[in-house]
Design a protein around this motif. Sequence first.
Motif, short mmCIF file in Angstrom:
data_model
loop_
_atom_site.label_atom_id
_atom_site.label_comp_id
_atom_site.label_asym_id
_atom_site.label_seq_id
_atom_site.Cartn_x
_atom_site.Cartn_y
_atom_site.Cartn_z
N GLN A 34 8.21 32.46 -13.20
CA GLN A 34 7.88 33.84 -13.54
C GLN A 34 6.37 34.02 -13.67
N ALA A 35 5.69 33.04 -14.23
CA ALA A 35 4.23 33.14 -14.35
C ALA A 35 3.58 33.15 -12.98
N ARG A 74 -0.28 38.13 -5.16
CA ARG A 74 -1.13 39.18 -4.60
C ARG A 74 -0.33 40.46 -4.42
N LEU A 75 -1.01 41.57 -4.67
CA LEU A 75 -0.39 42.89 -4.62
C LEU A 75 -1.14 43.77 -3.64
N VAL A 76 -0.40 44.58 -2.89
CA VAL A 76 -1.01 45.66 -2.12
C VAL A 76 -0.21 46.92 -2.36
N ARG A 135 2.84 47.93 -12.03
CA ARG A 135 3.82 47.40 -12.98
C ARG A 135 5.22 47.44 -12.39
N ARG A 136 5.54 48.50 -11.68
CA ARG A 136 6.88 48.61 -11.09
C ARG A 136 7.11 47.55 -10.01
N CYS A 137 6.02 47.08 -9.42
CA CYS A 137 6.14 46.01 -8.43
C CYS A 137 6.29 44.64 -9.08
N GLY A 138 6.14 44.58 -10.40
CA GLY A 138 6.24 43.31 -11.10
C GLY A 138 4.94 42.54 -11.15
N TRP A 139 3.84 43.23 -10.91
CA TRP A 139 2.52 42.57 -10.88
C TRP A 139 1.88 42.64 -12.25
N ARG A 140 1.36 41.51 -12.71
CA ARG A 140 0.70 41.47 -14.01
C ARG A 140 -0.70 40.88 -13.94
N GLY A 141 -1.21 40.69 -12.75
CA GLY A 141 -2.57 40.18 -12.61
C GLY A 141 -2.72 39.35 -11.36
N GLY A 142 -3.97 39.10 -10.99
CA GLY A 142 -4.26 38.38 -9.76
C GLY A 142 -5.05 39.28 -8.83
N ARG A 159 -9.04 46.17 -5.54
CA ARG A 159 -9.87 46.19 -4.34
C ARG A 159 -9.36 47.30 -3.42
N THR A 160 -10.23 47.79 -2.56
CA THR A 160 -9.86 48.96 -1.77
C THR A 160 -10.14 48.75 -0.29
#
Length: 223
Positions: free
Chosen positions: A5-6, A12-14, A158-165, A187-188
């Motif tokens: 989970q960690a 990575r999120l986009v 948050r809805r994607c389950g992203w908490r950092g990175g 980042r953009t």
Amino acid sequence: MGPPQARRCLLRLVLFDLDDTLVDLAGAFRRWAVEFAAAHGLPGGAVPWLVDAGRRGPKDRFFAAVGARFGLAAPGELWAAYRARMPELVVPRPGVVEGVAALRSAGWLVGVVTNGQVDNQVGKLRGTGLLDLLDGWCASGEAGVRKPDPSLFRLAARRCGWRGGVGWVVGDDPVLDVVGGRAAGLRTCWVGAGRPWPGGLAEPDRVVEDTHLAISGLLAEPV
């Protein structure tokens, strides 16, 4: 190496903009305008006016202006019909569906953050086959805030389950997507389609010609 989970929380999120980034809204809107003008017997010159006026501001204001200009009653009903029809007219940008699937396969969390009403925006995602490829999405119509408000981007993340990175926003609007995404700490990547970057705004981290190239650049990012 941490627990599963960690590790997932640090993936990575986009976050993609929807209209004119993942889907060709401009082309769909032109097709809608032609249909609408024919269905209501509007005079010559109506289609260019609809296309130009439709580029600016929320659609409830647009349909109020349409009703006033062409003497059409019940602008709310016109807007509802538009929301029902547009998901049937939009098509994904070239390479987008395959690219989003490739991002997911490469371990990216993928989401959509968009201004608009839920029925209209989710209908576009479902009709193009993108909805099932996403970890999450967020539309202003149900969140109560609009881009460039950074809280909309944070909610989508948050809805994607992203908490950092590492997190990215990809979109075609300099203010709504780039300014808003940067304010949210992401980042953009601006999909410029040959347009010059407007003066007075801090430049994005990356500029590309089309969404497919934005996806290719993300896939080439080192793990």
